[in-house]
Each structure stands twice: as structure tokens, then as C-alpha cells.
Design a protein around this motif. Structure first.
Motif, PDB file in Angstrom:
ATOM      1  N   MET A  23       0.917  -1.629   0.086  1.00 22.81           N
ATOM      2  CA  MET A  23      -0.301  -0.028   0.018  1.00 22.81           C
ATOM      3  C   MET A  23       1.159   1.253  -0.366  1.00 22.81           C
ATOM      4  O   MET A  23       2.136   1.058   0.512  1.00 22.81           O
ATOM      5  N   VAL A  24       0.493   2.808  -1.029  1.00 23.31           N
ATOM      6  CA  VAL A  24       1.447   3.474  -0.651  1.00 23.31           C
ATOM      7  C   VAL A  24      -0.126   4.659  -0.618  1.00 23.31           C
ATOM      8  O   VAL A  24      -0.719   4.335  -1.641  1.00 23.31           O
ATOM      9  N   PHE A  25       0.717   5.647  -0.459  1.00 19.89           N
ATOM     10  CA  PHE A  25      -0.577   6.721   0.191  1.00 19.89           C
ATOM     11  C   PHE A  25       0.621   8.217  -0.908  1.00 19.89           C
ATOM     12  O   PHE A  25       1.370   7.849  -1.085  1.00 19.89           O
ATOM     13  N   LYS A  26      -0.533   8.517  -1.113  1.00 18.23           N
ATOM     14  CA  LYS A  26      -0.286  10.186  -2.248  1.00 18.23           C
ATOM     15  C   LYS A  26       0.592  11.174  -0.936  1.00 18.23           C
ATOM     16  O   LYS A  26       1.585  10.903  -1.404  1.00 18.23           O
ATOM     17  N   ASN A  27      -0.213  10.961   0.940  1.00 15.03           N
ATOM     18  CA  ASN A  27       0.308  11.811   0.880  1.00 15.03           C
ATOM     19  C   ASN A  27       0.270  11.735   3.150  1.00 15.03           C
ATOM     20  O   ASN A  27      -0.724  10.941   2.918  1.00 15.03           O
ATOM     21  N   ARG A  28       0.431  12.505   3.440  1.00 17.95           N
ATOM     22  CA  ARG A  28       0.262  12.244   4.916  1.00 17.95           C
ATOM     23  C   ARG A  28      -1.320  12.422   5.157  1.00 17.95           C
ATOM     24  O   ARG A  28      -2.307  12.004   5.695  1.00 17.95           O
ATOM     25  N   ASN A  29      -1.678  13.357   3.739  1.00 22.12           N
ATOM     26  CA  ASN A  29      -3.532  13.872   4.849  1.00 22.12           C
ATOM     27  C   ASN A  29      -4.087  12.381   4.185  1.00 22.12           C
ATOM     28  O   ASN A  29      -4.837  12.381   4.563  1.00 22.12           O
ATOM     29  N   ASP A  30      -3.536  11.472   3.026  1.00 22.32           N
ATOM     30  CA  ASP A  30      -4.414  11.124   1.835  1.00 22.32           C
ATOM     31  C   ASP A  30      -4.673  10.031   3.079  1.00 22.32           C
ATOM     32  O   ASP A  30      -5.157   8.962   3.520  1.00 22.32           O
ATOM     33  N   ALA A  31      -3.355   9.627   3.838  1.00 23.80           N
ATOM     34  CA  ALA A  31      -3.008   8.431   5.096  1.00 23.80           C
ATOM     35  C   ALA A  31      -4.063   9.104   6.253  1.00 23.80           C
ATOM     36  O   ALA A  31      -4.590   7.811   6.725  1.00 23.80           O
ATOM     37  N   ALA A  32      -4.206  10.628   6.393  1.00 27.29           N
ATOM     38  CA  ALA A  32      -4.939  10.142   7.681  1.00 27.29           C
ATOM     39  C   ALA A  32      -6.486  10.456   6.890  1.00 27.29           C
ATOM     40  O   ALA A  32      -7.167   9.403   7.957  1.00 27.29           O
ATOM     41  N   HIS A  33      -6.897  10.261   6.112  1.00 29.32           N
ATOM     42  CA  HIS A  33      -8.214  10.367   6.316  1.00 29.32           C
ATOM     43  C   HIS A  33      -8.880   9.056   5.476  1.00 29.32           C
ATOM     44  O   HIS A  33      -9.576   8.071   5.732  1.00 29.32           O
ATOM     45  N   LYS A  34      -8.101   7.847   5.629  1.00 30.17           N
ATOM     46  CA  LYS A  34      -8.256   7.098   5.477  1.00 30.17           C
ATOM     47  C   LYS A  34      -8.030   5.799   6.710  1.00 30.17           C
ATOM     48  O   LYS A  34      -8.585   5.062   7.326  1.00 30.17           O
ATOM     49  N   LEU A  35      -7.134   6.974   7.774  1.00 30.87           N
ATOM     50  CA  LEU A  35      -7.691   6.691   9.536  1.00 30.87           C
ATOM     51  C   LEU A  35      -8.613   6.865   9.444  1.00 30.87           C
ATOM     52  O   LEU A  35      -9.558   5.964  10.202  1.00 30.87           O
ATOM     53  N   VAL A  36      -9.295   7.691   9.733  1.00 26.02           N
ATOM     54  CA  VAL A  36     -10.451   8.454  10.004  1.00 26.02           C
ATOM     55  C   VAL A  36     -11.363   7.741  10.791  1.00 26.02           C
ATOM     56  O   VAL A  36     -12.170   7.837  11.714  1.00 26.02           O
ATOM     57  N   PRO A  37     -12.061   6.970   9.199  1.00 27.11           N
ATOM     58  CA  PRO A  37     -13.091   5.994   9.749  1.00 27.11           C
ATOM     59  C   PRO A  37     -13.069   4.920  10.750  1.00 27.11           C
ATOM     60  O   PRO A  37     -14.267   4.353  11.184  1.00 27.11           O
ATOM     61  N   LEU A  38     -11.704   4.604  10.798  1.00 25.66           N
ATOM     62  CA  LEU A  38     -11.646   3.547  11.776  1.00 25.66           C
ATOM     63  C   LEU A  38     -11.683   4.053  13.153  1.00 25.66           C
ATOM     64  O   LEU A  38     -11.439   3.312  14.391  1.00 25.66           O
ATOM     65  N   LEU A  39     -11.449   5.637  13.687  1.00 26.54           N
ATOM     66  CA  LEU A  39     -11.647   5.874  14.655  1.00 26.54           C
ATOM     67  C   LEU A  39     -12.554   6.793  15.519  1.00 26.54           C
ATOM     68  O   LEU A  39     -12.948   7.024  16.209  1.00 26.54           O
ATOM     69  N   LYS A  40     -13.503   6.194  14.219  1.00 22.11           N
ATOM     70  CA  LYS A  40     -15.109   6.547  14.899  1.00 22.11           C
ATOM     71  C   LYS A  40     -15.793   6.261  16.014  1.00 22.11           C
ATOM     72  O   LYS A  40     -16.018   7.216  16.749  1.00 22.11           O
ATOM     73  N   LYS A  41     -15.250   5.184  16.485  1.00 25.49           N
ATOM     74  CA  LYS A  41     -16.380   4.995  17.833  1.00 25.49           C
ATOM     75  C   LYS A  41     -15.196   5.746  19.006  1.00 25.49           C
ATOM     76  O   LYS A  41     -15.836   5.998  19.803  1.00 25.49           O
ATOM     77  N   TYR A  42     -14.026   6.212  18.893  1.00 25.11           N
ATOM     78  CA  TYR A  42     -13.458   6.888  19.825  1.00 25.11           C
ATOM     79  C   TYR A  42     -13.694   8.229  19.427  1.00 25.11           C
ATOM     80  O   TYR A  42     -13.577   9.338  21.078  1.00 25.11           O
ATOM     81  N   GLY A  43     -14.289   8.818  18.443  1.00 22.00           N
ATOM     82  CA  GLY A  43     -14.427  10.217  18.316  1.00 22.00           C
ATOM     83  C   GLY A  43     -15.370  10.594  19.052  1.00 22.00           C
ATOM     84  O   GLY A  43     -16.017  11.756  19.442  1.00 22.00           O
ATOM     85  N   LYS A  44     -16.614   9.939  19.508  1.00 21.87           N
ATOM     86  CA  LYS A  44     -17.254   9.953  20.217  1.00 21.87           C
ATOM     87  C   LYS A  44     -17.173   9.399  22.072  1.00 21.87           C
ATOM     88  O   LYS A  44     -17.821   9.947  22.957  1.00 21.87           O
ATOM     89  N   GLU A  45     -16.128   9.782  22.055  1.00 25.27           N
ATOM     90  CA  GLU A  45     -15.427   9.458  24.200  1.00 25.27           C
ATOM     91  C   GLU A  45     -14.763  10.974  24.378  1.00 25.27           C
ATOM     92  O   GLU A  45     -14.134  11.803  23.166  1.00 25.27           O
ATOM     93  N   GLU A  46     -14.468  11.235  25.159  1.00 25.04           N
ATOM     94  CA  GLU A  46     -14.001  12.020  25.973  1.00 25.04           C
ATOM     95  C   GLU A  46     -11.876  11.883  25.260  1.00 25.04           C
ATOM     96  O   GLU A  46     -11.151  11.037  26.137  1.00 25.04           O
ATOM     97  N   SER A  47     -11.682  12.137  23.834  1.00 25.47           N
ATOM     98  CA  SER A  47     -10.754  11.713  23.586  1.00 25.47           C
ATOM     99  C   SER A  47      -9.668  12.740  23.325  1.00 25.47           C
ATOM    100  O   SER A  47      -9.813  13.813  23.015  1.00 25.47           O
TER     101      SER A  47
END
Length: 206
Positions: free
Chosen positions: A1-25
Motif C-alpha cells: 500500500m502506498v499513500f499519496k501523502n500524509r493527508n491521504d493516510a489521515a483520511h484513510k484512518l479517520v473512519p477507523l477511529l469513529k468510535k473514539y470520536g464519541k468518547e472523551e479523547s
């Protein structure tokens, strides 16, 4: 897997962290490369973004070999046979440097409290994972609710080591053959101090 840049990698991680977005994090980026990955995560879930300042203590004969690590408030030693005078001098020097860098990046903003909160550690990748693992051990002393590590890429062996230390480990790609974090990005331009300061200023910090 190759990412375009760090921003691309970030947006691929975002949906995988959804449950922690609902916590006090709290999202904690390892500077400098981790900040462009962490910023979109913090923005998406309206979470505070802070920096996880940590640096290894190198062996006096083999500086690339870590014998411990230091943060602005704490340190951990893995090799206890080293002379205490060497450890003390390294801790003092590294801690001062980290505190100065943190102040430069944040403008003197106090560090976020992590007690009873979910801490999401973010970097642009990991090779050995030693600094992250040491940081996890030191963060435990601050009594967070849980520690999550989110990375775009790490070698399989490193991923297993981190998984054993974190409460949750999210990694987009864990290749068996690994030659370096940068090879998994089309654009792996070095992140400047100014970019770190700008991203922090434009992301939630409270």
C-alpha cells in the motif's frame, strides 16, 4: 500500500477511529511527521490535538540502539546496567530540548490532561516502534482511560509489539517485508516546524 501523502493516510484512518470520536479523547501526534496525519482526525471528531514529545536515549557506544526514552515530564530506562551518570546527563539534556521544542510548537500552551481520557497516539508510520512503546509506558502513569495507537504503516513485527502494549492498535498496512516508512508514500516531504505550528493553530486545542 502506498499513500499519496500524509493527508491521504489521515483520511484513510479517520473512519477507523469513529468510535473514539464519541468518547472523551485526546489526539496526540508524534512530531513532526505525525502532525499532518493527526490533524484531520482531530478536526473530524472535534477532539483536542496535542503533541507527544518523546525521544530515545541512545546507547553510548551505539547511539541508534535505544536504552530508554524521555518525555518532558518523565523517562523510562530499559537497560539498567548503564552508568547512572550517563543516564542522568542524557535525561537532563533530552528533556530540556523536548521542553523547548514543545514551547516553540505550541507557543507555551500547557499540555493536555489525559487522566481518565482515551489517548489516540498518531504518527506517519513506525519502523521499530520503540519510541511509541516507551511513550505508552510513560503515558500509563498519567492514568488515561485507554491508549489507542493509529498508524498508516508499520512492519508486521513492530505492529505485534505495539499491539501488546496498547489497548487498541489500528494500522492500515503491516507488510512482512519493510524497508522504511517513506517508501509507502508518494510524497514524504519533511514536515517543517512552521507547518507543525500552523496545523496546531488551525486544529482544536482546548
Amino acid at each position: 500500500m502506498v499513500f499519496k501523502n500524509r493527508n491521504d493516510a489521515a483520511h484513510k484512518l479517520v473512519p477507523l477511529l469513529k468510535k473514539y470520536g464519541k468518547e472523551e479523547s485526546v489526539v496526540m501526534a508524534i512530531p513532526r511527521g505525525g502532525v499532518p496525519v493527526a490533524s484531520p482526525i482531530a478536526k473530524t471528531y472535534n477532539l483536542p490535538l496535542d503533541l507527544l514529545m518523546a525521544k530515545k536515549i541512545g546507547h553510548p557506544a551505539h547511539p541508534e540502539f535505544a536504552i530508554g526514552a524521555v518525555t518532558p515530564e518523565d523517562h523510562i530506562i530499559d537497560e539498567h546496567y548503564m552508568p547512572q551518570s550517563y543516564i542522568d546527563s542524557q535525561v537532563k539534556s533530552i528533556r530540556q530540548s523536548l521542553r523547548e521544542r514543545y514551547k516553540t510548537f505550541t507557543g507555551g500552551h500547557p499540555p493536555s490532561s489525559v487522566e481518565n481520557k482515551t489517548v489516540i497516539i498518531v504518527d506517519d508510520g513506525a519502523a521499530t516502534g520503540n519510541t511509541i512503546i516507551s511513550a505508552i509506558k510513560m503515558l500509563r502513569r498519567k492514568k488515561p482511560k485507554k491508549i489507542v495507537v493509529a498508524l498508516p504503516v508499520a512492519p508486521r513485527e513492530t505492529a505485534e509489539k505495539i499491539r501488546q502494549q496498547a489497548d487498541d492498535f489500528i494500522c492500515l498496512f503491516t507488510p512482512a517485508s519493510f524497508l522504511g516508512v517513506g517508501l509507502h508514500y508518494t510524497d514524504f516531504t519533511q514536515v517543517s516546524d512552521e507547518e507543525v505550528k500552523l496545523l496546531l493553530a488551525n486544529t482544536n486545542r482546548f
